[in-house]
Design an enzyme around this catalytic site. Structure first.
Site, PDB file in Angstrom:
ATOM      1  N   SER A  97      -5.033  12.071  -2.663  1.00  0.00           N
ATOM      2  CA  SER A  97      -5.077  10.622  -2.778  1.00  0.00           C
ATOM      3  C   SER A  97      -5.016  10.252  -4.249  1.00  0.00           C
ATOM      4  O   SER A  97      -5.437  11.018  -5.118  1.00  0.00           O
ATOM      5  CB  SER A  97      -6.375  10.099  -2.159  1.00  0.00           C
ATOM      6  OG  SER A  97      -6.645   8.791  -2.591  1.00  0.00           O
TER       7      SER A  97
ATOM      8  N   GLU B 245      -3.470  14.111   2.656  1.00  0.00           N
ATOM      9  CA  GLU B 245      -4.202  13.907   1.407  1.00  0.00           C
ATOM     10  C   GLU B 245      -5.564  14.581   1.495  1.00  0.00           C
ATOM     11  O   GLU B 245      -6.165  14.648   2.560  1.00  0.00           O
ATOM     12  CB  GLU B 245      -4.384  12.414   1.129  1.00  0.00           C
ATOM     13  CG  GLU B 245      -3.104  11.724   0.724  1.00  0.00           C
ATOM     14  CD  GLU B 245      -3.299  10.275   0.333  1.00  0.00           C
ATOM     15  OE1 GLU B 245      -2.363   9.713  -0.244  1.00  0.00           O
ATOM     16  OE2 GLU B 245      -4.381   9.715   0.611  1.00  0.00           O
TER      17      GLU B 245
ATOM     18  N   CYS C 266      -6.445  -1.036  -2.947  1.00  0.00           N
ATOM     19  CA  CYS C 266      -7.686  -0.557  -3.567  1.00  0.00           C
ATOM     20  C   CYS C 266      -7.600  -0.611  -5.088  1.00  0.00           C
ATOM     21  O   CYS C 266      -6.581  -0.292  -5.682  1.00  0.00           O
ATOM     22  CB  CYS C 266      -8.016   0.843  -3.082  1.00  0.00           C
ATOM     23  SG  CYS C 266      -8.404   0.904  -1.320  1.00  0.00           S
TER      24      CYS C 266
ATOM     25  N   CYS D 139       0.797  -1.221   0.000  1.00  0.00           N
ATOM     26  CA  CYS D 139       0.000   0.000   0.000  1.00  0.00           C
ATOM     27  C   CYS D 139       0.833   1.276   0.000  1.00  0.00           C
ATOM     28  O   CYS D 139       2.042   1.251  -0.087  1.00  0.00           O
ATOM     29  CB  CYS D 139      -1.013  -0.047   1.133  1.00  0.00           C
ATOM     30  SG  CYS D 139      -2.357  -1.210   0.774  1.00  0.00           S
ATOM     31  N   ASP D 140       0.124   2.397   0.145  1.00  0.00           N
ATOM     32  CA  ASP D 140       0.578   3.712  -0.297  1.00  0.00           C
ATOM     33  C   ASP D 140       1.998   4.109   0.095  1.00  0.00           C
ATOM     34  O   ASP D 140       2.777   4.561  -0.730  1.00  0.00           O
ATOM     35  CB  ASP D 140      -0.385   4.781   0.209  1.00  0.00           C
ATOM     36  CG  ASP D 140      -1.746   4.675  -0.439  1.00  0.00           C
ATOM     37  OD1 ASP D 140      -2.138   3.552  -0.824  1.00  0.00           O
ATOM     38  OD2 ASP D 140      -2.435   5.697  -0.555  1.00  0.00           O
ATOM     39  N   LYS D 141       2.347   4.028   1.367  1.00  0.00           N
ATOM     40  CA  LYS D 141       3.661   4.513   1.790  1.00  0.00           C
ATOM     41  C   LYS D 141       4.650   3.380   2.011  1.00  0.00           C
ATOM     42  O   LYS D 141       5.833   3.634   2.252  1.00  0.00           O
ATOM     43  CB  LYS D 141       3.528   5.334   3.090  1.00  0.00           C
ATOM     44  CG  LYS D 141       2.557   6.491   2.989  1.00  0.00           C
ATOM     45  CD  LYS D 141       2.867   7.414   1.819  1.00  0.00           C
ATOM     46  CE  LYS D 141       1.791   8.454   1.611  1.00  0.00           C
ATOM     47  NZ  LYS D 141       0.492   7.909   1.222  1.00  0.00           N
TER      48      LYS D 141
END
Length: 609
Positions: free
Chosen positions: A517, A491, A195, A122-124
């Protein structure tokens, strides 16, 4: 020829104590002298993109052992940006990237590991591990948990594919009933995985393919499909081979900095622009390049953005297309293949799995290969059953999507847009630049003049949007949300989603020194540098000021004369560069330390000492 790093703690009489401790972890006499491979996992039950990773580290470890290495697993933290969104938890998201990078460095250097397999998603987490890989420069293979399947909801007589952002938008739209909102909520995130759209997590996992540090399919095959297991098995086998090539054959060409050269970073950014990836990738590529001591800057991104067309549109830019559809069309290797045919790619760069990117494309691009196994791999489809279990289904599409005129992936001749999916804008509000995801901007508002509505925090802006205080023609200005001013550079997914909910997605702009985001779309311009807390001109904007946005000409300007701006700056210097209104925000010592050492978004929000 370099010695194995691990010999520092496994060889010599004076290391008897260390060897005793290694033995207590299960090592035997015959293991001393083998490469010690760190399996860098990020399992957590907090994050759907990581909830299925618990046993996958040991799966990789078994392959490492079988290939002649010694595997030692540890975990990093992982923040779920979606759960942290909309409250002060988001202050911790970007700082967690640097904490992850540090934790990997600490563990790998403290224990003298020879190489790494990074299990991210995921993101980070992927960016943090990527920064660590560049910093450490030891053999590495990235393998991620994979995308979530897109949700399906039966809505007013039709079935539609949805994701998390859809649930957020309908929740703030009064035209939907409570029952309909609940149906979206229950259906938006049906499986484990990151996601399902081209949000930050999937964007970054795709970019690891372009950088040459992960295996084909890493960014696109869904987390639930049995074929994704092959990536984990191959990663465990491959990393031992890479370690032996470096330490036993003196082959430094397989090191991360040898693979992820400036040309590779340009390839990754070219891919990001072509697929309309998240704007957060700009931050993360700049940060990783900084760790690798590669001279890759906003000027390079600006140059690339002017020449690369949009070849793929995925949610949120095209709401009915998700990562599973990209995979069916041939995944990242096929987008790179089209970029290669358009002469927009450097294919002489190397990868962890093939000598050159050209070799990889010849093998994995579905348009040029005739390999039946490759075709079958890219026919891997979602299972359609809610689950938190990895590799739990083996359904296949009946056909591939090889349509390059009207399909999910287009060739350059039939591009969605000749102008790229990301753009760097400059002007008197953003002297060091700012970023907009043009793939998510309606063509009718590529040029936009509006009046400023200024807010000193994301919370205040959300309150105004939900309170129907924002009107068509407004430019919502959210400031003091940059890396230092937030701190943490929040975000802004809620404000952009709520503008859509209010029917203002094509009638308003939102500009900020914060970030967005990967799920954000619309005329959303972030990363304004310098930020307000550093004396940036966004801190001088007042309600009612005219702001002129011109994406085709890459500019954004505050239409206020220089004398007025100079007077405002003098007054602000005297008051101090801080929010006009006191914010109800608890800033911990950890966040204060982050704010003290972080740089601007234009430099990747990396630390300075």
């Amino acid at each position: 020829m370099p010695d194995y790093r691990s010999k520092t703690s496994t060889h010599g009489r004076n290391m008897a104590g260390a060897r005793g401790l290694w033995r207590a972890t299960g090592m035997k006499d015959e293991d001393f002298g083998k490469p010690i491979i760190a399996v860098v996992n990020s399992f957590t039950q907090f994050v759907p993109g990581h909830v299925h990773l618990k046993d996958l580290g040991q799966m990789v470890a078994e392959q490492i052992q079988a290939a002649g290495g010694v595997a030692k697993e540890f975990n990093t933290i992982a923040v779920d940006d979606g759960i942290a969104m909309g409250h002060d938890g988001m202050l911790y998201s970007l700082p967690s990237r640097d904490l992850i990078a540090d934790s990997v460095e600490y563990m790998v250097n403290a224990h003298c590991a020879d190489a790494m397999v990074c299990i991210s998603n995921c993101d980070k987490i992927t960016p943090g591990m990527l920064m660590a890989a560049m910093r450490l420069n030891i053999p590495v293979v990235f393998v991620s948990g994979g995308p979530m399947e897109a949700g399906k909801v039966k809505f007013r007589g039709n079935e539609k594919a949805i994701d998390l952002v859809d649930a957020m938008v309908v929740a703030a739209d009064d035209s939907y009933t409570d029952e309909e909102v609940q149906a979206f909520e229950r259906s938006a995130c049906p499986t484990c995985g990151s996601c399902s759209g081209m949000f930050t997590a999937n964007s970054m996992n795709c970019l690891t393919e372009a950088l040459g540090l992960s295996l084909p399919g890493n960014g696109s095959i869904v987390a639930t499909h049995a074929n994704r297991k092959k990536l984990f098995l191959k990663a465990g086998e491959l990393i031992v081979s890479l370690a032996k090539r470096y330490y036993e054959q003196d082959d430094s060409s397989i090191l991360p900095r040898s693979i992820a050269t400036k040309a590779a970073y340009e390839n990754a950014m070219t891919l990001d622009i072509a697929m309309g990836g998240s704007t957060n990738t700009v931050l993360h590529l700049l940060a990783a390049a900084s760790e690798a001591e590669v001279d890759f800057t906003m000027d390079d991104i600006d140059r690339l953005s002017r020449n690369v067309p949009v070849l793929c549109k995925v949610a949120p830019a095209k709401q009915d297309v998700h990562m599973e559809d990209v995979h069916r069309a041939g995944g990242i290797m096929s987008i790179l293949g089209e970029l290669d045919r358009a002469k927009l790619l450097n294919t002489t760069v190397s990868t962890v799995h093939e000598k050159t990117l050209q070799d990889a494309l010849n093998k994995w691009d579905i348009i040029r290969t005739e390999d039946a196994d490759v075709y079958e791999f890219f026919r891997s489809s979602p299972g359609g059953v809610p689950t938190q279990v990895a590799f739990s289904q083996n359904r296949y599409y009946s056909t591939l999507d090889g349509d390059r005129e009207n399909g999910v992936i287009r060739n350059a001749e039939h591009a969605f847009s000749k102008d790229g999916g990301l753009a760097v804008l400059y002007g008197n509000i953003a002297l060091e630049g700012c970023i907009v995801k043009t793939a998510g901007v309606d063509e009718s508002i590529l040029k936009f003049n509006g009046t400023a509505r200024v807010f000193e925090s994301q919370d205040a802006a959300v309150e105004a949007i939900l309170g129907n205080e924002i009107k068509a023609g407004d430019v919502v200005v959210i400031r003091y949300e940059g890396p230092r001013g937030g701190p943490g550079m929040q975000e802004m997914l809620y404000p952009t989603s709520y503008l859509k909910s209010k029917g203002l997605g094509k009638d308003c702009a939102l500009i900020t020194d914060g970030r967005f985001s990967g799920g954000s779309s619309g005329l959303s311009i972030g990363h304004i540098s310098p930020e307000a807390a550093e004396g940036g001109a966004i801190g001088l904007v007042e309600d009612g000021d005219l702001i002129e946005i011109d994406i085709p000409n890459r500019s954004m300007n505050l239409k206020v004369d220089d004398e007025t701006l100079a007077a405002r700056r003098k007054a602000q210097d005297e008051k101090g560069w801080k929010p006009v209104e006191e914010r109800k925000r608890k800033v911990s010592k950890a966040l204060k330390v982050y704010a003290m050492h972080t740089t601007s978004a234009a430099k990747g929000a990396v630390r300075i000492l």
